[in-house]
Design a protein around this motif. Structure first.
Motif, short mmCIF file in Angstrom:
data_model
loop_
_atom_site.label_atom_id
_atom_site.label_comp_id
_atom_site.label_asym_id
_atom_site.label_seq_id
_atom_site.Cartn_x
_atom_site.Cartn_y
_atom_site.Cartn_z
N GLY A 319 0.82 -1.21 0.00
CA GLY A 319 0.00 0.00 0.00
C GLY A 319 0.85 1.26 0.00
N LYS A 320 1.95 1.25 0.76
CA LYS A 320 2.85 2.39 0.78
C LYS A 320 3.56 2.56 -0.57
CE LYS A 320 5.24 2.76 4.69
NZ LYS A 320 6.01 2.34 5.90
N TYR A 321 3.88 1.43 -1.19
CA TYR A 321 4.45 1.47 -2.54
C TYR A 321 3.45 2.09 -3.51
CZ TYR A 321 5.20 -0.67 -7.19
OH TYR A 321 5.33 -0.90 -8.53
N GLN A 322 2.21 1.63 -3.44
CA GLN A 322 1.16 2.21 -4.29
C GLN A 322 1.02 3.71 -4.03
OE1 GLN A 322 -2.58 0.22 -3.82
NE2 GLN A 322 -1.77 -1.79 -4.38
N PRO A 344 5.76 -0.72 -18.11
CA PRO A 344 6.16 -1.56 -16.98
C PRO A 344 7.43 -1.05 -16.32
CG PRO A 344 5.43 -2.92 -18.81
CD PRO A 344 5.46 -1.50 -19.32
N TRP A 345 7.38 -0.94 -15.01
CA TRP A 345 8.47 -0.46 -14.17
C TRP A 345 8.72 1.05 -14.34
CZ3 TRP A 345 8.66 -4.24 -10.97
CH2 TRP A 345 8.51 -5.56 -11.42
N GLY A 346 7.75 1.76 -14.92
CA GLY A 346 7.86 3.21 -15.02
C GLY A 346 7.53 3.89 -13.70
N ALA A 347 7.80 5.18 -13.62
CA ALA A 347 7.63 5.93 -12.37
C ALA A 347 6.18 6.03 -11.93
CB ALA A 347 8.22 7.34 -12.52
N HIS A 348 5.25 5.88 -12.86
CA HIS A 348 3.83 6.06 -12.52
C HIS A 348 3.03 4.77 -12.69
CE1 HIS A 348 5.27 10.08 -14.13
NE2 HIS A 348 5.11 10.28 -12.83
N ALA A 349 3.69 3.61 -12.60
CA ALA A 349 3.01 2.33 -12.77
C ALA A 349 3.33 1.41 -11.61
CB ALA A 349 3.43 1.67 -14.10
N ALA A 350 2.28 0.91 -10.97
CA ALA A 350 2.46 -0.01 -9.84
C ALA A 350 2.65 -1.44 -10.36
CB ALA A 350 1.26 0.07 -8.90
N THR A 351 3.72 -1.63 -11.09
CA THR A 351 3.99 -2.91 -11.75
C THR A 351 4.29 -4.02 -10.75
OG1 THR A 351 4.89 -1.67 -13.61
CG2 THR A 351 5.37 -4.02 -13.54
N ASP A 353 2.97 -4.75 -8.10
CA ASP A 353 1.75 -5.38 -7.60
C ASP A 353 1.39 -6.63 -8.41
OD1 ASP A 353 1.33 -3.67 -5.53
OD2 ASP A 353 -0.27 -2.54 -6.47
N HIS A 354 1.83 -6.67 -9.64
CA HIS A 354 1.53 -7.82 -10.49
C HIS A 354 2.63 -8.88 -10.44
CE1 HIS A 354 -1.69 -5.47 -12.24
NE2 HIS A 354 -0.84 -4.55 -12.66
N HIS A 355 3.86 -8.49 -10.19
CA HIS A 355 5.00 -9.38 -10.42
C HIS A 355 5.87 -9.68 -9.20
CE1 HIS A 355 4.24 -9.11 -14.72
NE2 HIS A 355 4.20 -7.80 -14.61
N ALA A 356 5.90 -8.78 -8.22
CA ALA A 356 6.91 -8.94 -7.17
C ALA A 356 6.39 -8.52 -5.81
CB ALA A 356 8.16 -8.16 -7.53
N VAL A 357 5.29 -9.13 -5.37
CA VAL A 357 4.72 -8.79 -4.06
C VAL A 357 5.36 -9.67 -2.98
CG1 VAL A 357 2.63 -8.73 -2.66
CG2 VAL A 357 2.53 -8.10 -5.09
N PRO A 358 6.13 -9.09 -2.06
CA PRO A 358 6.73 -9.88 -0.99
C PRO A 358 5.83 -9.94 0.24
CG PRO A 358 7.64 -7.69 -0.94
CD PRO A 358 6.62 -7.70 -2.04
N GLN A 359 5.95 -11.02 0.98
CA GLN A 359 5.21 -11.14 2.23
C GLN A 359 5.97 -12.03 3.19
OE1 GLN A 359 1.24 -12.88 1.97
NE2 GLN A 359 0.65 -11.90 3.88
N VAL A 360 5.93 -11.66 4.47
CA VAL A 360 6.52 -12.48 5.52
C VAL A 360 5.43 -12.83 6.51
CG1 VAL A 360 8.22 -12.61 7.37
CG2 VAL A 360 8.77 -11.35 5.28
#
Length: 472
Positions: A319-322, A344-351, A353-360
């Motif tokens: 959410g903070k990334y978004q 993809p991977w641009g400054a204004h795209a939450a890319t 969220d689709h490819h690299a969501v980490p969780q612990v």
């Protein structure tokens, strides 16, 4: 009759949790006047009822478990946790449910705070009490999510725990039933079992942590059982009732009756969008909000939905990334930038969220993942190969804990030769997941990873073992 005051801002943010705070921080840094509206505590769910208190409860349990596995130290930490001290520290980490410090931070970035229930009354317009706030450029909905309770006979009569009560209770229940098998369920089962509760975990599905690789839930379930919890899979609750002595009687669909002092339902989340005036702008109250990668709500040019409310990744760090993406997008559009960096991977795209969501998951053992599981990668149509390594084979793991148990999986895209996902389960692996996140988000070629030499002897050497197993 009270006179209504109308005040104009560039941006109005609904919700002052970590997500709303970060949207405000980014828009203020861009020179946009920003108002933030909060109906509860500034700092939101994470600060007072989720991330911070839950980890304060879990940390002593994990530290004690780790210490017990260290030769020469284990015999010194065999006693029970000091529950009163743990709860007192939890209260400290939540600032005793006072938000003075967070209010000071918000004011420090130059945002104006309005307390009360904010409701949209039309495009770019929010009402808070007798004050109407208008937004020249954007309204950002950052109201988060709440626990979703099932429609269950007797539930309205027993006042069950949700995640809020589970993280803020001032006493340790003698018996606790936890309903659910996801992150909240297993973390709270771990914490309260360690603090002295007799925990029964009722899981409707086949196992725990269903969104991770199957072995993650298996290892966590095994450890919970060894710690004394009663883990029952394939078990659904049919009804609940309050007994005359104040206890709760749980009846399963199989007809079994379980008595408990408290019952926690960790059975999902719902968006906190039911009372924010969505109907005034043509949206359904209580719904998740669909957004594009700049976090702008579909069909609008002024409304943004950031964090849990868009249902992309219900995690504070995402959410903070978004929020950083949304803040940058709002600022760019406000300054008249004709074309945003939405590649993809641009400054204004939450890319990510689709490819690299980490969780612990902060259980014992910890479970951590990023990117796609093997099943998810195959369902997405990628041609992949999974490589598994027993973490006990890594020298650093043996030094970390006697009898270390854990497992690692790397999912490799065979066509692009990049890592699509990584899952790690074992003591201490939460601190390893960021290296995996960099590999997945950076789309680092496997051939290049071969030259990222892990320090010896650390658990990070699992990367070498994974790459060796992949190369064969």
């Amino acid at each position: 009759m009270t006179e209504t005051e109308t005040i104009a801002y560039d941006v109005v943010v609904l919700g002052a949790g970590p997500v709303g705070e970060n949207v405000a921080d980014r828009t203020r840094a861009a020179g946009l006047s920003t108002a933030v509206v909060e109906s509860e505590l500034v700092g939101g769910e994470c600060s007072y009822w989720a991330c911070m208190p839950s980890k304060a409860l879990l940390r002593p349990a994990i530290a004690r478990a780790d210490a017990r596995r260290v030769p020469g130290l284990g015999q010194s930490v065999q006693g029970p946790l000091d529950a009163a001290a743990v709860l007192a520290h939890r209260d400290y980490e939540t600032s005793h449910w006072k938000d003075d410090g967070q209010v000071q931070w918000l004011e420090g970035v130059g945002a104006d705070l309005y307390r009360g229930q904010g409701r949209l009354t039309g495009p770019r317009t929010v009402r808070v009490g007798d004050t109407v706030l208008t937004a020249r450029h954007a309204v950002a909905v950052c109201t988060g999510s709440r626990a979703a309770l099932p429609d269950l006979p007797g539930l309205a009569d027993i006042t069950p725990w949700t995640s809020r009560e589970a993280t803020s209770s001032q006493s340790v229940p003698g018996r606790l039933v936890v309903v659910g098998g996801g992150v909240v369920a297993v973390e709270m089962a771990t914490a309260w079992q360690a603090l002295g509760s007799r925990v029964t975990l009722l899981v409707r599905g086949k196992g725990l942590l269903p969104r991770m690789e199957p072995f993650a839930g298996e290892l966590v379930a095994e450890a919970l059982s060894e710690a004394g919890a009663d883990v029952r899979t394939g078990t659904s609750v049919a009804s609940v009732a309050r007994a005359d002595d104040g206890s709760v009687v749980v009846t399963t669909e199989g007809g079994e009756r379980i008595e408990t002092d408290e019952i926690l339902f960790a059975t999902g989340r719902a968006p906190r969008t039911d009372d924010i005036g969505l109907d005034t702008v043509g949206l359904e109250p209580g719904s998740w909000l669909d957004v594009d990668d700049s976090l702008r709500v579909t069909g609008t040019d002024w409304l943004y939905a950031v964090g849990d409310v868009n249902h992309r990744a219900l995690l504070t760090h995402q959410g903070k990334y978004q929020a950083r993406i949304a803040g940058a997008a709002i600022a760019a559009r406000a300054s008249g930038v004709p074309l945003l960096e939405t590649d993809p991977w641009g400054a204004h795209a939450a890319t990510a969220d689709h490819h690299a969501v980490p969780q612990v998951v902060f259980t014992d053992p910890e479970a951590a993942s990023v990117g796609l599981s093997l099943a998810e990668a195959e369902q997405a149509g990628h041609r992949v190969r999974a490589v598994d390594v027993d973490l006990a084979s890594v020298a650093g793991a043996g030094l970390y804990a006697d009898g270390y148990k854990g497992r690692a999986r790397m999912v490799v895209d065979l066509e692009e030769e990049i890592v699509r996902g990584v899952t790690l389960v074992g003591p201490g692996v939460g601190e390893l997941i960021h290296s995996a996140t960099i590999a997945v988000a950076g789309r680092v070629p496997v051939s290049r990873l071969w030259h990222a030499v892990p320090s010896y002897p650390t658990i990070s050497e699992v990367w070498l073992r994974l790459l060796e197993a992949y190369r064969g």
